[in-house]
Design an enzyme around this catalytic site. Structure first.
Site, PDB file in Angstrom:
ATOM      1  N   VAL A 125       0.826  -1.212   0.000  1.00 21.22           N
ATOM      2  CA  VAL A 125       0.000   0.000   0.000  1.00 21.22           C
ATOM      3  C   VAL A 125       0.857   1.259   0.000  1.00 21.22           C
ATOM      4  CG1 VAL A 125      -1.965  -1.097   1.099  1.00 21.22           C
ATOM      5  CG2 VAL A 125      -0.176  -0.095   2.529  1.00 21.22           C
ATOM      6  N   SER A 127       5.296   2.574  -0.609  1.00 18.11           N
ATOM      7  CA  SER A 127       6.663   2.155  -0.882  1.00 18.11           C
ATOM      8  C   SER A 127       7.582   3.362  -0.834  1.00 18.11           C
ATOM      9  CB  SER A 127       6.740   1.489  -2.266  1.00 18.11           C
ATOM     10  OG  SER A 127       8.066   1.142  -2.573  1.00 18.11           O
ATOM     11  N   ALA A 128       8.744   3.192  -0.201  1.00 15.79           N
ATOM     12  CA  ALA A 128       9.750   4.247  -0.119  1.00 15.79           C
ATOM     13  C   ALA A 128      11.124   3.615  -0.284  1.00 15.79           C
ATOM     14  CB  ALA A 128       9.635   4.989   1.209  1.00 15.79           C
ATOM     15  N   SER A 129      12.161   4.422  -0.164  1.00 10.85           N
ATOM     16  CA  SER A 129      13.512   3.934  -0.443  1.00 10.85           C
ATOM     17  C   SER A 129      13.991   2.925   0.583  1.00 10.85           C
ATOM     18  CB  SER A 129      14.483   5.111  -0.498  1.00 10.85           C
ATOM     19  OG  SER A 129      14.460   5.825   0.726  1.00 10.85           O
ATOM     20  N   ILE A 130      13.501   3.025   1.821  1.00  8.85           N
ATOM     21  CA  ILE A 130      13.980   2.149   2.890  1.00  8.85           C
ATOM     22  C   ILE A 130      13.088   0.927   3.078  1.00  8.85           C
ATOM     23  CG2 ILE A 130      14.464   2.018   5.368  1.00  8.85           C
ATOM     24  CD1 ILE A 130      16.516   3.613   3.868  1.00  8.85           C
ATOM     25  N   GLN A 132       8.713  -0.876   2.528  1.00 10.30           N
ATOM     26  CA  GLN A 132       7.363  -0.773   1.992  1.00 10.30           C
ATOM     27  C   GLN A 132       6.391  -1.419   2.972  1.00 10.30           C
ATOM     28  OE1 GLN A 132       7.813  -2.672  -1.830  1.00 10.30           O
ATOM     29  NE2 GLN A 132       6.861  -4.572  -1.154  1.00 10.30           N
ATOM     30  N   VAL A 133       5.090  -1.100   2.797  1.00 15.36           N
ATOM     31  CA  VAL A 133       4.074  -1.491   3.775  1.00 15.36           C
ATOM     32  C   VAL A 133       3.024  -2.376   3.113  1.00 15.36           C
ATOM     33  CG1 VAL A 133       2.310  -0.655   5.380  1.00 15.36           C
ATOM     34  CG2 VAL A 133       4.446   0.627   5.094  1.00 15.36           C
ATOM     35  N   ASP A 286       8.314  14.152  12.115  1.00 15.83           N
ATOM     36  CA  ASP A 286       8.077  13.976  10.678  1.00 15.83           C
ATOM     37  C   ASP A 286       6.590  14.132  10.389  1.00 15.83           C
ATOM     38  OD1 ASP A 286       8.863  13.553   8.082  1.00 15.83           O
ATOM     39  OD2 ASP A 286       8.905  11.375   8.215  1.00 15.83           O
TER      40      ASP A 286
END
EC number: 2.7.-.-
Length: 521
Positions: A125, A127-130, A132-133, A286
Protein backbone atom coordinates in the site's frame (compact mmCIF):
# COMPACT_ATOMS: atom_id res chain seq x y z
CA UNK A 1 28.59 -0.63 -9.44
CA UNK A 2 32.06 -0.18 -7.94
CA UNK A 3 32.85 2.74 -5.66
CA UNK A 4 35.07 4.27 -8.37
CA UNK A 5 32.34 4.04 -11.01
CA UNK A 6 29.80 5.47 -8.57
CA UNK A 7 32.18 8.35 -7.82
CA UNK A 8 32.55 9.10 -11.54
CA UNK A 9 28.75 9.07 -11.90
CA UNK A 10 28.36 11.57 -9.05
CA UNK A 11 31.00 13.91 -10.53
CA UNK A 12 29.30 13.72 -13.93
CA UNK A 13 25.90 14.59 -12.44
CA UNK A 14 27.43 17.51 -10.50
CA UNK A 15 28.92 18.91 -13.72
CA UNK A 16 25.85 18.16 -15.86
CA UNK A 17 23.55 20.15 -13.58
CA UNK A 18 26.02 22.98 -13.12
CA UNK A 19 26.43 22.31 -9.42
CA UNK A 20 30.15 23.04 -9.73
CA UNK A 21 29.19 26.73 -9.72
CA UNK A 22 27.31 26.20 -6.48
CA UNK A 23 30.02 24.10 -4.85
CA UNK A 24 33.18 25.70 -6.22
CA UNK A 25 32.15 29.36 -5.94
CA UNK A 26 33.65 29.53 -2.46
CA UNK A 27 36.72 27.38 -3.16
CA UNK A 28 40.06 29.01 -2.53
CA UNK A 29 41.66 27.47 -5.66
CA UNK A 30 40.58 29.38 -8.84
CA UNK A 31 42.07 26.68 -11.09
CA UNK A 32 39.37 24.23 -9.99
CA UNK A 33 36.67 26.51 -11.41
CA UNK A 34 38.65 26.90 -14.64
CA UNK A 35 38.89 23.13 -15.10
CA UNK A 36 35.14 22.63 -14.77
CA UNK A 37 34.39 25.22 -17.45
CA UNK A 38 36.11 22.96 -19.98
CA UNK A 39 33.33 20.38 -19.53
CA UNK A 40 30.23 22.03 -21.00
CA UNK A 41 28.51 19.24 -22.96
CA UNK A 42 24.93 18.60 -21.87
CA UNK A 43 24.98 21.04 -18.97
CA UNK A 44 21.60 22.23 -17.63
CA UNK A 45 22.10 25.78 -16.43
CA UNK A 46 18.80 27.45 -17.32
CA UNK A 47 16.95 26.46 -14.11
CA UNK A 48 17.49 28.12 -10.68
CA UNK A 49 20.26 26.60 -8.57
CA UNK A 50 17.87 25.05 -6.03
CA UNK A 51 15.91 23.26 -8.75
CA UNK A 52 19.14 22.00 -10.36
CA UNK A 53 20.32 20.62 -7.02
CA UNK A 54 16.99 18.88 -6.44
CA UNK A 55 16.97 17.31 -9.91
CA UNK A 56 20.59 16.17 -9.50
CA UNK A 57 19.79 14.45 -6.20
CA UNK A 58 16.74 12.76 -7.76
CA UNK A 59 18.90 11.43 -10.61
CA UNK A 60 21.44 9.98 -8.13
CA UNK A 61 18.85 7.75 -6.49
CA UNK A 62 16.89 7.33 -3.26
CA UNK A 63 19.84 7.64 -0.84
CA UNK A 64 20.72 11.07 -2.22
CA UNK A 65 17.03 12.01 -2.20
CA UNK A 66 16.91 11.25 1.53
CA UNK A 67 20.13 13.23 1.98
CA UNK A 68 18.44 16.20 0.32
CA UNK A 69 15.46 15.82 2.65
CA UNK A 70 17.79 15.93 5.65
CA UNK A 71 19.57 18.98 4.20
CA UNK A 72 16.21 20.73 3.81
CA UNK A 73 15.78 20.59 7.60
CA UNK A 74 19.13 22.34 8.16
CA UNK A 75 17.87 25.82 7.34
CA UNK A 76 20.49 27.18 9.71
CA UNK A 77 23.07 26.11 7.10
CA UNK A 78 21.23 26.33 3.76
CA UNK A 79 20.16 29.46 1.84
CA UNK A 80 16.34 29.76 1.83
CA UNK A 81 15.93 29.16 -1.93
CA UNK A 82 17.85 25.88 -1.76
CA UNK A 83 16.16 24.69 1.44
CA UNK A 84 12.70 25.41 -0.04
CA UNK A 85 13.49 23.45 -3.20
CA UNK A 86 14.95 20.49 -1.30
CA UNK A 87 11.77 20.34 0.78
CA UNK A 88 9.95 19.31 -2.44
CA UNK A 89 11.93 16.06 -2.69
CA UNK A 90 9.66 13.02 -2.51
CA UNK A 91 10.93 9.67 -1.25
CA UNK A 92 8.96 7.58 -3.74
CA UNK A 93 10.37 4.52 -5.49
CA UNK A 94 8.67 1.55 -7.16
CA UNK A 95 7.75 -1.28 -4.77
CA UNK A 96 9.95 -4.34 -4.68
CA UNK A 97 8.71 -7.86 -5.44
CA UNK A 98 6.18 -9.13 -2.84
CA UNK A 99 7.95 -12.50 -2.91
CA UNK A 100 11.09 -10.73 -1.65
CA UNK A 101 9.06 -9.13 1.16
CA UNK A 102 7.62 -12.53 2.11
CA UNK A 103 11.11 -14.07 2.08
CA UNK A 104 12.34 -11.29 4.40
CA UNK A 105 9.47 -11.96 6.83
CA UNK A 106 10.03 -15.73 6.80
CA UNK A 107 13.77 -15.28 7.36
CA UNK A 108 13.14 -12.88 10.27
CA UNK A 109 10.67 -15.18 12.07
CA UNK A 110 12.03 -18.53 10.83
CA UNK A 111 8.51 -19.67 9.98
CA UNK A 112 6.37 -19.83 6.85
CA UNK A 113 4.34 -16.68 6.36
CA UNK A 114 1.14 -18.66 6.81
CA UNK A 115 2.19 -19.38 10.40
CA UNK A 116 3.09 -15.75 11.10
CA UNK A 117 -0.08 -14.11 9.72
CA UNK A 118 -3.68 -15.22 9.39
CA UNK A 119 -3.67 -13.43 6.04
CA UNK A 120 -1.15 -11.26 4.18
CA UNK A 121 -1.94 -8.83 1.34
CA UNK A 122 0.76 -9.25 -1.32
CA UNK A 123 0.02 -5.85 -2.86
CA UNK A 124 1.96 -3.10 -0.99
CA UNK A 125 0.00 0.00 0.00
CA UNK A 126 3.06 2.28 0.27
CA UNK A 127 6.66 2.16 -0.88
CA UNK A 128 9.75 4.25 -0.12
CA UNK A 129 13.51 3.93 -0.44
CA UNK A 130 13.98 2.15 2.89
CA UNK A 131 10.86 -0.01 3.24
CA UNK A 132 7.36 -0.77 1.99
CA UNK A 133 4.07 -1.49 3.78
CA UNK A 134 1.59 -4.36 3.41
CA UNK A 135 -1.69 -4.98 5.23
CA UNK A 136 -2.21 -8.26 7.09
CA UNK A 137 -4.16 -9.96 9.90
CA UNK A 138 -2.60 -11.55 13.00
CA UNK A 139 -3.74 -13.34 16.15
CA UNK A 140 -2.80 -11.37 19.26
CA UNK A 141 -1.87 -12.94 22.61
CA UNK A 142 -5.55 -13.30 23.53
CA UNK A 143 -6.27 -15.08 20.25
CA UNK A 144 -8.20 -12.18 18.72
CA UNK A 145 -7.86 -11.37 15.02
CA UNK A 146 -6.23 -7.95 14.57
CA UNK A 147 -5.76 -5.96 11.38
CA UNK A 148 -2.18 -4.74 11.11
CA UNK A 149 0.22 -2.81 8.89
CA UNK A 150 3.48 -4.65 8.14
CA UNK A 151 6.53 -2.57 7.31
CA UNK A 152 9.25 -4.60 5.56
CA UNK A 153 12.79 -3.34 5.03
CA UNK A 154 13.96 -3.14 1.42
CA UNK A 155 16.57 -5.90 0.94
CA UNK A 156 20.23 -5.19 0.17
CA UNK A 157 20.09 -1.58 1.39
CA UNK A 158 23.04 -1.65 3.78
CA UNK A 159 25.83 -2.17 1.17
CA UNK A 160 24.32 0.53 -1.07
CA UNK A 161 24.01 2.96 1.82
CA UNK A 162 27.54 2.32 3.08
CA UNK A 163 29.00 2.82 -0.41
CA UNK A 164 27.22 6.15 -0.94
CA UNK A 165 28.01 7.32 2.59
CA UNK A 166 31.72 6.61 2.08
CA UNK A 167 31.66 8.81 -1.04
CA UNK A 168 29.70 11.52 0.81
CA UNK A 169 32.25 11.54 3.63
CA UNK A 170 35.08 11.89 1.12
CA UNK A 171 33.36 14.78 -0.71
CA UNK A 172 32.49 16.47 2.60
CA UNK A 173 36.16 16.37 3.57
CA UNK A 174 37.10 18.04 0.28
CA UNK A 175 34.49 20.77 0.71
CA UNK A 176 35.53 21.44 4.31
CA UNK A 177 39.23 21.72 3.47
CA UNK A 178 38.96 23.58 0.14
CA UNK A 179 35.96 25.88 0.66
CA UNK A 180 36.07 29.20 2.50
CA UNK A 181 32.64 28.36 3.92
CA UNK A 182 33.63 24.80 4.82
CA UNK A 183 33.85 25.39 8.55
CA UNK A 184 30.52 27.21 8.73
CA UNK A 185 28.63 24.68 6.60
CA UNK A 186 30.05 21.76 8.62
CA UNK A 187 29.65 19.22 5.76
CA UNK A 188 31.27 16.35 7.66
CA UNK A 189 28.94 16.94 10.61
CA UNK A 190 25.92 16.95 8.27
CA UNK A 191 27.02 13.69 6.62
CA UNK A 192 27.63 12.11 10.04
CA UNK A 193 24.13 13.19 11.10
CA UNK A 194 22.72 11.65 7.91
CA UNK A 195 24.70 8.46 8.58
CA UNK A 196 23.09 8.11 12.02
CA UNK A 197 19.66 8.93 10.60
CA UNK A 198 19.88 6.27 7.86
CA UNK A 199 21.19 3.54 10.13
CA UNK A 200 18.45 4.35 12.64
CA UNK A 201 15.87 3.91 9.88
CA UNK A 202 17.37 0.54 9.00
CA UNK A 203 16.49 -0.74 12.48
CA UNK A 204 12.71 -1.07 12.60
CA UNK A 205 12.81 -2.07 16.28
CA UNK A 206 13.98 1.47 17.01
CA UNK A 207 10.96 2.88 15.17
CA UNK A 208 8.72 0.52 17.13
CA UNK A 209 10.21 1.80 20.39
CA UNK A 210 9.57 5.41 19.29
CA UNK A 211 5.93 4.57 18.54
CA UNK A 212 5.49 2.82 21.89
CA UNK A 213 6.94 5.80 23.76
CA UNK A 214 4.69 8.29 21.96
CA UNK A 215 1.64 6.07 22.50
CA UNK A 216 2.40 5.88 26.23
CA UNK A 217 2.95 9.64 26.45
CA UNK A 218 -0.27 10.47 24.59
CA UNK A 219 -2.61 8.07 26.42
CA UNK A 220 -4.13 10.78 28.59
CA UNK A 221 -4.69 13.18 25.68
CA UNK A 222 -7.90 12.43 23.78
CA UNK A 223 -6.76 14.26 20.65
CA UNK A 224 -4.45 11.79 18.90
CA UNK A 225 -4.26 8.07 18.18
CA UNK A 226 -0.92 6.25 18.03
CA UNK A 227 -0.98 2.68 16.64
CA UNK A 228 -0.26 -0.19 18.99
CA UNK A 229 3.01 -2.05 18.45
CA UNK A 230 2.84 -5.85 18.42
CA UNK A 231 6.22 -6.71 19.87
CA UNK A 232 5.86 -10.45 19.27
CA UNK A 233 5.88 -9.67 15.53
CA UNK A 234 8.68 -7.08 15.45
CA UNK A 235 12.20 -7.58 14.13
CA UNK A 236 15.01 -5.33 12.87
CA UNK A 237 13.68 -5.91 9.32
CA UNK A 238 9.94 -6.20 10.04
CA UNK A 239 7.63 -3.88 12.00
CA UNK A 240 4.02 -4.87 12.76
CA UNK A 241 1.64 -2.23 14.10
CA UNK A 242 -2.09 -1.74 14.47
CA UNK A 243 -3.74 -0.79 11.19
CA UNK A 244 -5.16 2.72 11.43
CA UNK A 245 -8.09 3.84 9.29
CA UNK A 246 -8.61 7.50 8.59
CA UNK A 247 -8.73 10.27 6.01
CA UNK A 248 -5.48 12.04 5.01
CA UNK A 249 -5.45 15.40 6.73
CA UNK A 250 -4.86 17.34 3.52
CA UNK A 251 -8.24 16.17 2.12
CA UNK A 252 -9.97 19.10 3.80
CA UNK A 253 -13.16 19.04 1.71
CA UNK A 254 -13.74 15.38 2.53
CA UNK A 255 -13.19 16.03 6.23
CA UNK A 256 -15.52 19.02 6.21
CA UNK A 257 -18.27 17.08 4.43
CA UNK A 258 -17.92 14.33 7.08
CA UNK A 259 -18.66 16.93 9.78
CA UNK A 260 -15.17 17.42 11.21
CA UNK A 261 -14.68 20.77 12.99
CA UNK A 262 -11.79 22.07 10.87
CA UNK A 263 -10.74 25.07 13.04
CA UNK A 264 -10.71 22.80 16.11
CA UNK A 265 -8.67 20.26 14.17
CA UNK A 266 -6.08 22.96 13.44
CA UNK A 267 -5.90 23.97 17.12
CA UNK A 268 -5.68 20.33 18.21
CA UNK A 269 -2.60 19.81 16.04
CA UNK A 270 -0.82 22.68 17.79
CA UNK A 271 -1.93 21.38 21.19
CA UNK A 272 -0.57 17.90 20.43
CA UNK A 273 2.77 19.27 19.27
CA UNK A 274 3.34 21.60 22.21
CA UNK A 275 2.28 18.89 24.64
CA UNK A 276 4.91 16.60 23.19
CA UNK A 277 7.54 19.35 23.26
CA UNK A 278 7.04 21.07 26.63
CA UNK A 279 5.45 18.32 28.69
CA UNK A 280 7.24 15.25 27.37
CA UNK A 281 10.37 16.54 25.63
CA UNK A 282 9.81 13.79 23.04
CA UNK A 283 8.07 14.72 19.78
CA UNK A 284 7.11 13.26 16.42
CA UNK A 285 9.49 15.05 14.05
CA UNK A 286 8.08 13.98 10.68
CA UNK A 287 4.57 15.42 10.82
CA UNK A 288 3.95 16.13 7.15
CA UNK A 289 0.48 15.46 5.66
CA UNK A 290 1.50 12.00 4.41
CA UNK A 291 2.02 10.86 8.01
CA UNK A 292 -1.18 12.32 9.50
CA UNK A 293 -4.77 11.13 9.12
CA UNK A 294 -8.04 11.98 10.85
CA UNK A 295 -10.31 9.32 12.32
CA UNK A 296 -13.96 9.23 11.24
CA UNK A 297 -14.86 6.26 13.46
CA UNK A 298 -17.73 7.20 15.84
CA UNK A 299 -15.79 6.45 19.04
CA UNK A 300 -12.69 8.46 17.96
CA UNK A 301 -14.27 10.96 15.55
CA UNK A 302 -12.09 13.95 14.68
CA UNK A 303 -8.91 12.70 16.35
CA UNK A 304 -5.50 12.85 14.74
CA UNK A 305 -3.83 9.61 13.66
CA UNK A 306 -0.01 9.73 13.65
CA UNK A 307 1.99 7.37 11.45
CA UNK A 308 5.67 6.66 10.68
CA UNK A 309 7.87 7.12 13.74
CA UNK A 310 11.30 6.82 12.17
CA UNK A 311 12.20 10.41 13.08
CA UNK A 312 11.60 11.75 16.58
CA UNK A 313 13.12 14.63 18.50
CA UNK A 314 14.15 14.80 22.13
CA UNK A 315 14.62 17.92 24.25
CA UNK A 316 16.39 18.34 27.57
CA UNK A 317 15.05 20.58 30.32
CA UNK A 318 17.67 23.12 29.23
CA UNK A 319 16.39 23.02 25.62
CA UNK A 320 12.80 23.53 26.78
CA UNK A 321 13.77 26.46 28.99
CA UNK A 322 15.72 28.02 26.11
CA UNK A 323 12.70 27.74 23.80
CA UNK A 324 10.09 28.94 26.29
CA UNK A 325 12.12 31.97 27.35
CA UNK A 326 13.01 32.84 23.75
CA UNK A 327 9.37 32.82 22.66
CA UNK A 328 8.13 34.84 25.64
CA UNK A 329 10.99 37.36 25.37
CA UNK A 330 10.27 37.73 21.66
CA UNK A 331 6.59 38.53 22.19
CA UNK A 332 7.58 41.03 24.92
CA UNK A 333 10.03 42.50 22.38
CA UNK A 334 12.78 42.04 24.94
CA UNK A 335 15.60 41.55 22.45
CA UNK A 336 18.31 41.99 25.05
CA UNK A 337 16.93 38.96 26.88
CA UNK A 338 16.90 36.96 23.63
CA UNK A 339 20.57 37.87 23.10
CA UNK A 340 21.42 36.97 26.69
CA UNK A 341 19.71 33.59 26.28
CA UNK A 342 21.87 32.84 23.24
CA UNK A 343 25.01 33.70 25.21
CA UNK A 344 23.92 31.89 28.38
CA UNK A 345 23.36 28.75 26.32
CA UNK A 346 27.13 28.51 25.84
CA UNK A 347 26.77 28.17 22.06
CA UNK A 348 28.05 31.69 21.33
CA UNK A 349 31.80 32.50 21.24
CA UNK A 350 32.96 34.09 24.49
CA UNK A 351 33.97 37.34 22.79
CA UNK A 352 30.41 38.07 21.54
CA UNK A 353 29.05 41.43 22.73
CA UNK A 354 25.48 41.39 24.00
CA UNK A 355 24.57 44.76 22.49
CA UNK A 356 25.73 43.72 18.99
CA UNK A 357 23.75 40.48 19.11
CA UNK A 358 20.75 42.36 20.52
CA UNK A 359 20.85 44.87 17.63
CA UNK A 360 21.01 42.06 15.05
CA UNK A 361 18.08 40.23 16.67
CA UNK A 362 16.04 43.46 16.81
CA UNK A 363 16.64 44.00 13.09
CA UNK A 364 15.33 40.51 12.34
CA UNK A 365 12.38 40.41 14.74
CA UNK A 366 10.93 43.92 14.79
CA UNK A 367 9.29 43.70 11.31
CA UNK A 368 7.09 40.84 12.58
CA UNK A 369 5.18 43.19 14.87
CA UNK A 370 3.68 45.09 11.94
CA UNK A 371 1.48 42.02 11.41
CA UNK A 372 -1.48 40.74 13.41
CA UNK A 373 -0.39 38.34 16.13
CA UNK A 374 -2.14 35.41 14.46
CA UNK A 375 0.04 35.88 11.35
CA UNK A 376 3.33 35.56 13.23
CA UNK A 377 5.06 32.24 12.55
CA UNK A 378 6.89 30.80 15.55
CA UNK A 379 8.80 28.51 13.20
CA UNK A 380 9.99 31.48 11.14
CA UNK A 381 10.92 33.34 14.33
CA UNK A 382 13.18 30.43 15.30
CA UNK A 383 14.55 30.19 11.76
CA UNK A 384 15.42 33.89 11.60
CA UNK A 385 17.05 33.68 15.02
CA UNK A 386 19.14 30.74 13.82
CA UNK A 387 20.13 32.62 10.65
CA UNK A 388 21.12 35.67 12.69
CA UNK A 389 23.04 33.46 15.08
CA UNK A 390 25.01 32.02 12.17
CA UNK A 391 26.57 35.44 11.59
CA UNK A 392 27.84 35.34 15.18
CA UNK A 393 29.18 31.76 14.78
CA UNK A 394 26.57 30.33 17.13
CA UNK A 395 26.57 26.53 17.33
CA UNK A 396 22.86 25.69 16.90
CA UNK A 397 22.00 22.30 18.37
CA UNK A 398 20.58 19.70 15.92
CA UNK A 399 17.57 18.91 18.13
CA UNK A 400 16.47 22.57 18.01
CA UNK A 401 16.85 22.67 14.22
CA UNK A 402 14.71 19.52 13.99
CA UNK A 403 12.11 21.14 16.23
CA UNK A 404 12.10 24.31 14.11
CA UNK A 405 11.52 22.26 10.94
CA UNK A 406 8.69 20.35 12.63
CA UNK A 407 7.16 23.56 13.95
CA UNK A 408 7.10 24.99 10.41
CA UNK A 409 5.31 21.82 9.24
CA UNK A 410 2.74 22.12 12.04
CA UNK A 411 2.13 25.80 11.30
CA UNK A 412 1.79 25.19 7.58
CA UNK A 413 -0.62 22.33 8.16
CA UNK A 414 -2.61 24.28 10.76
CA UNK A 415 -3.02 27.32 8.53
CA UNK A 416 -3.90 25.13 5.57
CA UNK A 417 -6.80 23.88 7.68
CA UNK A 418 -7.65 27.26 9.21
CA UNK A 419 -6.08 30.43 7.74
CA UNK A 420 -7.15 32.32 10.89
CA UNK A 421 -5.27 29.99 13.26
CA UNK A 422 -3.62 32.02 16.05
CA UNK A 423 -0.68 29.83 16.91
CA UNK A 424 0.58 32.04 19.72
CA UNK A 425 -2.76 32.02 21.59
CA UNK A 426 -2.74 28.22 21.45
CA UNK A 427 0.91 27.86 22.45
CA UNK A 428 1.01 30.53 25.17
CA UNK A 429 -0.75 28.45 27.90
CA UNK A 430 1.80 25.66 27.44
CA UNK A 431 4.73 28.04 27.77
CA UNK A 432 3.26 29.75 30.83
CA UNK A 433 2.35 26.47 32.54
CA UNK A 434 5.76 24.97 31.82
CA UNK A 435 7.61 28.02 33.17
CA UNK A 436 5.39 28.06 36.27
CA UNK A 437 6.18 24.38 36.85
CA UNK A 438 9.90 25.08 36.48
CA UNK A 439 10.00 28.07 38.81
CA UNK A 440 7.29 27.18 41.31
CA UNK A 441 7.42 25.21 44.56
CA UNK A 442 6.09 22.09 42.81
CA UNK A 443 9.44 21.53 41.09
CA UNK A 444 11.37 21.96 44.36
CA UNK A 445 9.03 19.48 46.05
CA UNK A 446 9.42 16.94 43.21
CA UNK A 447 13.21 17.14 43.33
CA UNK A 448 13.36 16.86 47.13
CA UNK A 449 10.94 13.94 47.11
CA UNK A 450 12.99 12.16 44.45
CA UNK A 451 16.25 12.64 46.38
CA UNK A 452 14.82 11.89 49.85
CA UNK A 453 15.97 8.24 49.97
CA UNK A 454 19.50 9.26 48.98
CA UNK A 455 19.72 12.03 51.59
CA UNK A 456 18.25 9.78 54.30
CA UNK A 457 20.94 7.21 53.52
CA UNK A 458 23.72 9.82 53.91
CA UNK A 459 22.53 11.06 57.31
CA UNK A 460 23.82 8.12 59.47
CA UNK A 461 27.31 8.53 57.93
CA UNK A 462 27.67 12.19 58.92
CA UNK A 463 29.19 11.64 62.43
CA UNK A 464 31.86 9.34 60.98
CA UNK A 465 32.63 11.80 58.17
CA UNK A 466 33.00 14.63 60.70
CA UNK A 467 35.24 12.50 62.95
CA UNK A 468 37.48 11.48 60.02
CA UNK A 469 37.76 15.08 58.90
CA UNK A 470 38.86 16.31 62.36
CA UNK A 471 41.47 13.53 62.69
CA UNK A 472 43.04 14.45 59.35
CA UNK A 473 44.02 17.97 60.44
CA UNK A 474 47.71 18.70 59.70
CA UNK A 475 50.15 18.18 62.58
CA UNK A 476 52.24 21.25 61.84
CA UNK A 477 51.54 24.81 60.85
CA UNK A 478 53.09 24.62 57.38
CA UNK A 479 50.14 24.31 55.06
CA UNK A 480 50.60 25.05 51.38
CA UNK A 481 47.97 26.58 49.11
CA UNK A 482 46.96 23.30 47.47
CA UNK A 483 46.32 21.70 50.86
CA UNK A 484 44.24 24.69 51.95
CA UNK A 485 42.14 24.41 48.79
CA UNK A 486 41.71 20.67 49.30
CA UNK A 487 40.71 21.25 52.93
CA UNK A 488 38.20 23.90 51.85
CA UNK A 489 36.66 21.53 49.31
CA UNK A 490 36.36 18.79 51.95
CA UNK A 491 34.73 21.26 54.33
CA UNK A 492 32.27 22.37 51.64
CA UNK A 493 31.38 18.76 50.86
CA UNK A 494 30.88 18.06 54.55
CA UNK A 495 28.62 21.09 55.02
CA UNK A 496 26.70 20.15 51.88
CA UNK A 497 26.24 16.62 53.20
CA UNK A 498 25.01 18.00 56.53
CA UNK A 499 22.50 20.30 54.87
CA UNK A 500 21.27 17.73 52.34
CA UNK A 501 21.23 15.02 54.95
CA UNK A 502 19.15 17.14 57.31
CA UNK A 503 16.73 18.06 54.55
CA UNK A 504 16.58 14.45 53.45
CA UNK A 505 15.90 13.27 56.98
CA UNK A 506 13.06 15.75 57.46
CA UNK A 507 11.66 15.05 54.02
CA UNK A 508 11.96 11.32 54.58
CA UNK A 509 9.91 11.64 57.77
CA UNK A 510 7.26 13.66 55.92
CA UNK A 511 7.06 11.14 53.10
CA UNK A 512 6.85 8.25 55.57
CA UNK A 513 4.06 9.99 57.49
CA UNK A 514 2.19 10.67 54.27
CA UNK A 515 2.63 7.04 53.20
CA UNK A 516 1.40 5.76 56.57
CA UNK A 517 -1.57 8.13 56.49
CA UNK A 518 -2.53 6.97 52.99
CA UNK A 519 -2.25 3.33 54.07
CA UNK A 520 -4.41 3.95 57.15
CA UNK A 521 -7.16 5.85 55.36
Amino acid sequence: MSRFARGITIVWVVLRYGLDELVLSTFRQPWLRAVTRVITFGRKLDAPRGQRLREALESLGPIFVKFGQVLSTRRDLMPPDIADELALLQDRVPPFDPDVAIATIERAFRRPIGEVFVSFDRQPVASASIAQVHFAVIRDRQGHAREVAVKVLRPGMLPVIDKDLALMRMMAGWVESLSADGKRLKPREVVAEFDNYLHDELDLVREAANAAQLRRNMQGLDLVLIPEVFWDFCHAEVLVMERMKGVPINQVDRLRSAGVDIPKLARDGVTIFFTQVFRDGFFHADMHPGNIQVSLAPETFGRYISLDFGIVGTLTEFDKEYLAQNFTAFFRRDYKRVAELHIESGWVPAHTRVNELEAAIRTVCEPYFDRPLKEISLGMVLLRLFQTSRRFQVEIQPQLVLLQKTLLNIEGLGRQLDPDLDLWSTAKPFLEKWMLDQLGPQRLWRELRAEAPHYAKILPDLPRLLHDFLRQRPNDNRVDLQELLATQKRTNRLLQSLIYGGLGFVLGLLVMQLFVRVRIF
